[in-house]
Design a protein around this motif. Structure first.
Motif: not given
Length: 448
Positions: A73-84, A134-140, A91-96
């Protein structure tokens, strides 16, 4: 589904062809929309079966060293606690972004983030990439690492798969693969020479899947758009069906975007369809430097099965002849020593389709095509292919004449195909014939 402490699937369930299914999750922004998380099955370069898994590891940024396993399925990346995979990068969004396993690789989709998602220095909204990217999101920086599980299998013990016959090693190898992939929803590509039985295998896959009671929609890509179902209309269907894409290697540049949409809508769970495509050439060797076509090939060739030519499975000729005789006139046939020598040594460029036509012609007492060695023609008709306890009927003059005309027509088509390097559109123009009618003739003579 049994899982050991390391998160690996139980090998006994893999051997049985069971794939992981871990429930349902709501898609971001659509609380009432659910997508099933089903494991992705694929084939590797050696033709083996693999259940794809990907480890997403943070290699740069505040959370360096953190990782999450994407098994289905899917994997969610972000700063919110609901992400995987939860990041602390400001610089990363809640659900990026969303990372998903798809038939063609790993799909990376930006979820409308302010700072964007970048791959190889460029900003992307949606992209299907391979392992190692490699995937860049914000400074990560996130790296997609392989975690595939190889499914062990041995040649099948069966000598048929639905209507498809074969006791030879190549066919039992194919049956072993079909036993595992046919019951899944994975899109399949069937490659093989014209007349080798790709369409029959596709129908056997349909009959062995959860789509068996649903309709089969056939879309022959050799035909012009006006003479086949619309790609856009097919992508909007709301029912459950199997989509058979005949000769996807004949798809034009104008078809590519529509085909890509079909595969993507299926992977998103919007289109409830099993997609089986056929091709007479190795698509991986044909891909031009076209980004969209390359992306489409990644989806199409994820599960790639090769239907062997008749020349690679000569030991199946007796059972095929017997089957064709039963289908033709309900008769059993008996073979003596050497009776099948002319057929066993023939190359059969038209493969199984050509053999079937030859058997039918001989059983009906028609003119036996000269593809058999001259010394074996009489024996082929009298001792080889005639029903037991029956005498050959004298040839019907009209039938014999029609058969001779057909042989001339087949030879002419072969010559034109060679002259125009297999381009059916050019052949149709040379014959002043609608392309749809030409395709029917090519199929009739085992040249498609």
């Amino acid at each position: 589904m049994k899982v050991n402490p390391q998160g690996l699937l139980d090998p006994t369930e893999l051997e049985a062809g069971v794939l992981p299914r871990v429930g349902l999750r709501p898609r971001p922004g659509s609380p009432l929309r659910f997508t099933p998380l089903t494991g992705v099955i694929t084939t590797d370069l050696a033709g083996g079966i693999v259940v794809r898994r990907v480890r997403v590891r943070v290699t740069l940024g505040p959370d360096r060293g953190r990782e999450a396993m994407l098994e289905a399925g899917t994997l969610l990346v972000g700063t919110h606690a609901d992400n995987d995979l939860i990041l602390r990068d400001p610089q990363v969004g809640k659900y990026h972004l969303e990372i998903a396993l798809v038939a063609g690789g790993v799909r990376v989709r930006d979820l409308g983030s302010e700072n964007g998602t970048h791959i190889a220095g460029g900003r992307v909204s949606t992209s299907v990439v391979g392992v190692g990217t490699e995937v860049t999101v914000g400074r990560s920086v996130l790296q997609l690492l392989a975690g595939d599980l190889v499914v062990p299998f041995a040649p099948s013990e069966r000598v048929s798969f639905g209507p498809v016959l074969g006791a030879s090693a190549p066919m039992r190898q194919l049956f072993a693969l079909l036993e595992r992939v046919a019951p899944t929803d994975a899109p399949i590509l069937l490659e093989g020479e014209p007349g080798s039985g790709r369409t029959l295998v596709a129908k056997a896959i349909h009959a062995a899947s959860r789509f068996a009671a649903s309709p089969v929609v056939v879309l022959d890509l050799r035909l012009p758009p006006s003479e086949r179902p619309s790609l856009s209309a097919t992508a909007q269907r709301g029912d459950t069906f199997t989509l058979l894409l005949e000769r996807i290697d004949a798809a034009t540049s104008a078809d590519v975007q529509g085909l890509l949409t079909l595969y993507e809508r299926r992977e998103e769970g919007v289109l409830d369809a099993r997609i089986v495509a056929t091709a007479s050439t190795d698509l991986r060797a044909m891909a031009p430097d076209d980004r969209l076509r390359q992306e489409l090939l990644a989806h199409v060739t994820a599960v790639r099965l090769v239907v062997p030519p008749l020349a690679a499975r000569r030991e199946d000729v007796p059972s095929l002849v017997a089957q064709f005789a039963r289908e033709c006139c309900g008769a059993e046939v008996r073979f003596g020593p050497g009776d099948l020598d002319p057929l066993m040594t023939r190359d059969f460029p038209g493969n199984v389709r050509e053999l079937k036509q030859l058997v039918q012609a001989a059983l009906h007492g028609e003119v036996v095509p000269t593809v058999l060695p001259r010394a074996g023609v009489a024996r082929a008709r009298a001792a080889l292919l005639m029903p037991l306890n029956s005498r050959p009927k004298p040839p019907n003059p009209k039938v014999a004449r029609d058969r001779l005309v057909e042989h001339f027509e087949r030879d002419r088509l072969q010559l034109l195909l060679q002259r125009h390097k297999g381009d059916s559109a050019e052949v149709a123009r040379a014959l002043a014939m609608p392309r749809k009618e030409l395709v029917k003739l090519l199929k009739k003579y085992g040249l498609a």
